[in-house]
Design a protein around this motif. Sequence first.
Motif, PDB file in Angstrom:
ATOM      1  N   VAL A  83      10.487   4.970 -16.601  1.00 31.41           N
ATOM      2  CA  VAL A  83      10.326   4.531 -15.202  1.00 31.41           C
ATOM      3  C   VAL A  83      10.057   3.018 -15.162  1.00 31.41           C
ATOM      4  O   VAL A  83       9.100   2.533 -15.773  1.00 31.41           O
ATOM      5  CB  VAL A  83       9.184   5.302 -14.506  1.00 31.41           C
ATOM      6  CG1 VAL A  83       8.938   4.763 -13.098  1.00 31.41           C
ATOM      7  CG2 VAL A  83       9.516   6.797 -14.464  1.00 31.41           C
ATOM      8  N   VAL A 113       9.182  -0.798 -13.603  1.00 28.04           N
ATOM      9  CA  VAL A 113       8.223  -1.380 -12.663  1.00 28.04           C
ATOM     10  C   VAL A 113       8.916  -1.521 -11.303  1.00 28.04           C
ATOM     11  O   VAL A 113      10.019  -2.063 -11.223  1.00 28.04           O
ATOM     12  CB  VAL A 113       7.753  -2.770 -13.148  1.00 28.04           C
ATOM     13  CG1 VAL A 113       6.775  -3.385 -12.148  1.00 28.04           C
ATOM     14  CG2 VAL A 113       7.122  -2.680 -14.530  1.00 28.04           C
ATOM     15  N   PRO A 114       8.321  -1.012 -10.232  1.00 25.97           N
ATOM     16  CA  PRO A 114       8.963  -1.137  -8.908  1.00 25.97           C
ATOM     17  C   PRO A 114       9.162  -2.608  -8.529  1.00 25.97           C
ATOM     18  O   PRO A 114       8.371  -3.478  -8.913  1.00 25.97           O
ATOM     19  CB  PRO A 114       7.967  -0.458  -7.962  1.00 25.97           C
ATOM     20  CG  PRO A 114       7.085   0.380  -8.832  1.00 25.97           C
ATOM     21  CD  PRO A 114       7.034  -0.294 -10.164  1.00 25.97           C
ATOM     22  N   VAL A 168       6.100  -4.399  -6.893  1.00 24.49           N
ATOM     23  CA  VAL A 168       5.041  -4.748  -7.850  1.00 24.49           C
ATOM     24  C   VAL A 168       5.490  -5.939  -8.698  1.00 24.49           C
ATOM     25  O   VAL A 168       4.717  -6.880  -8.927  1.00 24.49           O
ATOM     26  CB  VAL A 168       4.694  -3.532  -8.741  1.00 24.49           C
ATOM     27  CG1 VAL A 168       3.709  -3.931  -9.837  1.00 24.49           C
ATOM     28  CG2 VAL A 168       4.141  -2.390  -7.895  1.00 24.49           C
ATOM     29  N   ARG A 170       5.123  -2.669   0.015  1.00 26.04           N
ATOM     30  CA  ARG A 170       4.834  -1.466  -0.768  1.00 26.04           C
ATOM     31  C   ARG A 170       4.718  -0.203   0.086  1.00 26.04           C
ATOM     32  O   ARG A 170       5.129   0.881  -0.359  1.00 26.04           O
ATOM     33  CB  ARG A 170       3.546  -1.667  -1.571  1.00 26.04           C
ATOM     34  CG  ARG A 170       3.236  -0.514  -2.493  1.00 26.04           C
ATOM     35  CD  ARG A 170       2.753  -0.962  -3.844  1.00 26.04           C
ATOM     36  NE  ARG A 170       2.506   0.173  -4.712  1.00 26.04           N
ATOM     37  CZ  ARG A 170       3.416   0.714  -5.496  1.00 26.04           C
ATOM     38  NH1 ARG A 170       4.645   0.218  -5.518  1.00 26.04           N
ATOM     39  NH2 ARG A 170       3.122   1.755  -6.259  1.00 26.04           N
TER      40      ARG A 170
END
Lengths: 225, 225
Positions: free
Chosen positions: B211, B213-214, B217, B142
């Motif tokens: 947007v 979810v990265p 994550v 992250r």
Amino acid sequence: MSTTLEPTDRTRIRRGRNRAVADRTELHALLADALVAHLGVTVGDHPVVLPTAFAVDADGPDEGGTLYVHGSVGARWLQEAGDATVCVTVTELDGLVAGRSAFHHSMNYRSAVVIGRARVVTDPAERQHALDLIVDHMIPGRSATLRPSTRKELAATAVLAVPLHEASMKARAGGPVDEPEDVAAGIWGGHLPLTRVVGAPVVDHQTPAEVAVPDDVRARALHRA
Amino acid sequence: MSTTLEPTDRTRIRRGRNRAVADRTELHALLADALVAHLGVTVGDHPVVLPTAFAVDADGPDEGGTLYVHGSVGARWLQEAGDATVCVTVTELDGLVAGRSAFHHSMNYRSAVVIGRARVVTDPAERQHALDLIVDHMIPGRSATLRPSTRKELAATAVLAVPLHEASMKARAGGPVDEPEDVAAGIWGGHLPLTRVVGAPVVDHQTPAEVAVPDDVRARALHRA
């Protein structure tokens, strides 16, 4: 017993006061959920922190109720803790907070810090009660299903009582608290919940095949830890 | 770095030596799994134990590798810990052991106790590295996806380093170790496994609907915590 926490100078929360919890019922809810306490004792010139099972008697003989831990009578930390000021910290981790910057990464948790003079429990009835509470805290209702402890087993076990009077609690829940400019940049923010799960009972190889899983063990497996 | 743990007199396991773990790779596996450490610091005349995020650099500058914790520069415990001997204890609870007697109830766990002199990290590069490690310990990968920390954010954050040299580890797994007569009585014995589960990411209300979810994550949510 007071329904609010009464922090002293030793337990007053200085940093992150927005996370302070002042309700004694929330302290007891945390202590009911958690299975392990971390007990800090001064040994020589430095602190030692050890994980330990515990249980609470909200109506116990100490001011604010009593938190009990147990251990081997030969354990050095138990010997050092008797009549000394100890710190018992109980933490439940509830989530990981993915902020929009490194600075705003955090964890969701509930944590209680109890500071008090540890009392070695010598009264046989209180010792037995404390040991029953510790077993029942792991698996509710279990102590009543077990044979009585032998004199030898009781003699090998030390029980410490810590008053719950001096306690402080902090908690965090929910998503990140980010800088306005990072929010405005349209970056994803949120959190990942963490839960503890009790699996199905695993029978040992010494149990006869026809013996069923006891009701208390079966019931424990159905509940969130 | 040595591949075995080298307990000193302060970390030598006295009780329950059958549970002692002497392999440094198991220590690092535990430190990789756990998300919270309990840091014990002497404040005045008594220990204070606080839960904290942490990370490990096995090749860090301290003997045995470095464990990092961070906190607000204003936090009293961080001020007290600088240059003092602290205890960092990391515990993972793996199960509840339902013995055939109260005495043989137990918990399955892995626990490490690290005792060492805490060093306030002042070198900017080491501080930045430690803070990246702490974020990446929560959610791997992250830190590389986030904007750099501002000078103000870095100035508000204190980082402590604790050498991993003086460490001891204990672990318990499996079912109960009961008295032969209780086993002969045909009583059920076994254990209940405990696991921590990461739930699906919860997006906050400030994230624009479009947007996603990265990846980091999302990947974290797929792994056991």
